[in-house]
Write a protein that holds these residues in place. Structure first.
Motif, short mmCIF file in Angstrom:
data_model
loop_
_atom_site.label_atom_id
_atom_site.label_comp_id
_atom_site.label_asym_id
_atom_site.label_seq_id
_atom_site.Cartn_x
_atom_site.Cartn_y
_atom_site.Cartn_z
N ALA A 1 0.84 -1.21 0.00
CA ALA A 1 0.00 0.00 0.00
C ALA A 1 0.87 1.26 0.00
O ALA A 1 0.58 2.22 -0.72
N ALA A 2 1.95 1.24 0.77
CA ALA A 2 2.85 2.40 0.83
C ALA A 2 3.52 2.63 -0.53
O ALA A 2 3.68 3.78 -0.97
N THR B 1 -14.27 1.97 -9.07
CA THR B 1 -14.72 3.07 -8.21
C THR B 1 -13.59 3.54 -7.29
O THR B 1 -12.62 2.81 -7.05
N ARG B 2 -13.77 4.73 -6.78
CA ARG B 2 -12.80 5.25 -5.80
C ARG B 2 -12.80 4.39 -4.55
O ARG B 2 -11.77 4.18 -3.92
N ALA C 1 -8.18 -1.18 -1.89
CA ALA C 1 -6.88 -1.72 -2.29
C ALA C 1 -5.74 -1.11 -1.48
O ALA C 1 -4.72 -1.76 -1.25
N LEU C 2 -5.91 0.12 -1.03
CA LEU C 2 -4.89 0.80 -0.24
C LEU C 2 -5.03 0.53 1.26
O LEU C 2 -4.20 0.99 2.05
N THR D 1 -6.21 -7.46 -8.45
CA THR D 1 -6.54 -6.05 -8.24
C THR D 1 -5.27 -5.23 -8.05
O THR D 1 -5.14 -4.14 -8.63
N ILE D 2 -4.32 -5.74 -7.28
CA ILE D 2 -3.05 -5.04 -7.09
C ILE D 2 -2.32 -4.93 -8.43
O ILE D 2 -1.73 -3.89 -8.75
N GLU D 3 -2.40 -5.97 -9.25
CA GLU D 3 -1.76 -5.95 -10.56
C GLU D 3 -2.41 -4.89 -11.45
O GLU D 3 -1.72 -4.13 -12.14
N ARG D 4 -3.73 -4.80 -11.43
CA ARG D 4 -4.45 -3.76 -12.20
C ARG D 4 -4.08 -2.37 -11.71
O ARG D 4 -3.93 -1.43 -12.50
#
Length: 90
Positions: free
Chosen positions: A31-32, A55-56, A62-63, A73-76
């Motif tokens: 996340a950082a 969406t936001r 994800a963060l 999702t992290i890859e996207r």
């Protein structure tokens, strides 16, 4: 339980907390890194969401290290930042 001189990792393992703590630490690092790249590119969460076609709220999730975000999702997310995700087995 060992007393003086016990390694903290051993203590965490004895308490059954080691794997959970290691997983959370890994999520916080990822996340950082995503936040740092967003800041470097001066991108808002909304801008990243638009690039990801999501969406936001999904970007917020994800963060959030406490949220169970999938690797895809992290890859996207990384792709939306013009980066690639690299995963290694050690």
């Amino acid at each position: 339980m060992k007393r003086v001189g016990q390694d903290f990792s051993d203590f965490m393992k004895e308490q059954g907390l080691y794997e959970e703590a290691r997983e959370l630490a890994t999520k916080k690092v990822i996340a950082a890194q995503l936040r740092a790249e967003m800041a470097k590119q001066k991108l808002t969460k909304s801008a990243v969401a638009k690039r990801m076609n999501t969406t936001r709220t999904a970007v917020d999730n994800a963060l959030n290290p406490s949220f169970n975000t999938s690797l895809s999702t992290i890859e996207r997310f990384a792709y939306a930042l013009g980066k690639k995700l690299s995963v290694r087995l050690l």
